[in-house]
Design a protein around this motif. Sequence first.
Motif, short mmCIF file in Angstrom:
data_model
loop_
_atom_site.label_atom_id
_atom_site.label_comp_id
_atom_site.label_asym_id
_atom_site.label_seq_id
_atom_site.Cartn_x
_atom_site.Cartn_y
_atom_site.Cartn_z
N THR A 17 -27.05 4.43 37.00
CA THR A 17 -28.53 5.24 36.86
C THR A 17 -28.23 6.17 35.47
O THR A 17 -27.13 7.07 35.69
N PRO A 18 -29.14 6.92 35.21
CA PRO A 18 -30.52 5.90 35.46
C PRO A 18 -30.56 5.58 33.89
O PRO A 18 -29.95 5.15 33.12
N TYR A 29 -28.59 2.22 30.27
CA TYR A 29 -28.14 3.50 30.11
C TYR A 29 -29.29 3.60 29.63
O TYR A 29 -29.73 3.43 28.68
N ASP A 30 -29.95 5.12 30.08
CA ASP A 30 -30.36 6.00 29.00
C ASP A 30 -30.30 6.92 28.33
O ASP A 30 -29.54 8.07 29.39
N ALA A 35 -30.68 10.74 28.69
CA ALA A 35 -29.94 11.18 30.56
C ALA A 35 -28.76 12.01 29.58
O ALA A 35 -27.59 11.71 28.72
#
Length: 394
Positions: A316-317, A339-340, A343
């Motif tokens: 996460t995120p 994965y973002d 972030a």
Amino acid sequence: GTRIDMGQGGNTALSFGLPRAQLGEEGLEIVQWGGENDVTAALADFARRFVALAAERTGIPAPPVLRLIVLEPGMGGTQLDGAIVIGCPESFEGGRNPHTLHFLAHEIFHDWLGGKLRPGGEGEGLAWFWEGFTEYLSLRLLAQAGLVTPEWFAERLGEHEQAVGALASFGSTAFADPSVAWRDPAIEPLAYGGSALVAFALDVELHRRGAPDLAVLLGELAAEDGGRFTRASLEAWITRAAGPEFWQARFVAPVSSSLGADLLVAGFVEQERPASFAYVGVRLDQPGPFGTVVAVDPAGPAHGIIMLGDRVSGLTPTHAELAPPATLAPDFPFGLAYYDPEAERVRLDVERGAEHLELWLTPRRVEGSTLCIAPGVGFAEFSGRVMAGPTRSR
């Protein structure tokens, strides 16, 4: 005030007391009990449009009266005799959310599939049909009407594919199996999302054959056997429309998905576009987001934090899965697809021996490209085709 109306039968809803808001007109009644804001006017506007579209596309007349009982937000929805009970769609305020529209369309379409067209004697054993085909057909109608974009049409089906693909029952459960308990929480998502994907695949096969669209064929099914369907009649209906091989491959065989290929047949095209990715410098023993760590980049963000042999169980995120180019980080591809990249920190959940650890690290943002599915000119032909017979009265 008090209202008692048993609708078409005994399995219905009773509404007592002073509601927050209500709306009544010919063919439509809405009583709202929950939610902070009055959504009856916006809900009525949507319901009028969707009901007319569903009747036109299926050839099955709209119900004489559509009754909507609106409860507290988040309550879900259920179709009963003479009424549909739904949680308050708060997102009507300040703009319409496509998930809200699809939720509403799903419940309203149950007046067709689950209402006028009902299971014979097998009950919940055929829940996959009325839930999953309703999920797909309501989405299709929204796209046909321009109430959701073609991009969201594909995105919503992609959400279903991602959700059901993570289920233990995916790949081991078949729709034609009469022993499946479709309301089992471990299996029920297949009855919605898995069946919606198969309904789309069936619609694509009909398109490939130059046949009427699935909504039209649903109207034809409703004209048979007094509007009652059984497993045998569904097999005959699908086999007649798409051939015995399709029934065998998609209903007798365990649940599978062919979404990417189906979207291409439905008029979507693959396009390459720039994309950012979050690099952590880890390789697992298998593709996908979970597995055992077999290599860590000594110059990467995970060095000194992630150890060889760690079993990754969560991350996460994240965002919707992207496909990074194979050349971007061939030695350490873990996380790039999930994965973002916006972030500042990302987390790996790992099992290390008997310990469960939640490990945070700062990823390195890298630039690349990804192949995405986008609507082409052919999707208008797919979504707009009807080839309907005469309207049926029931």
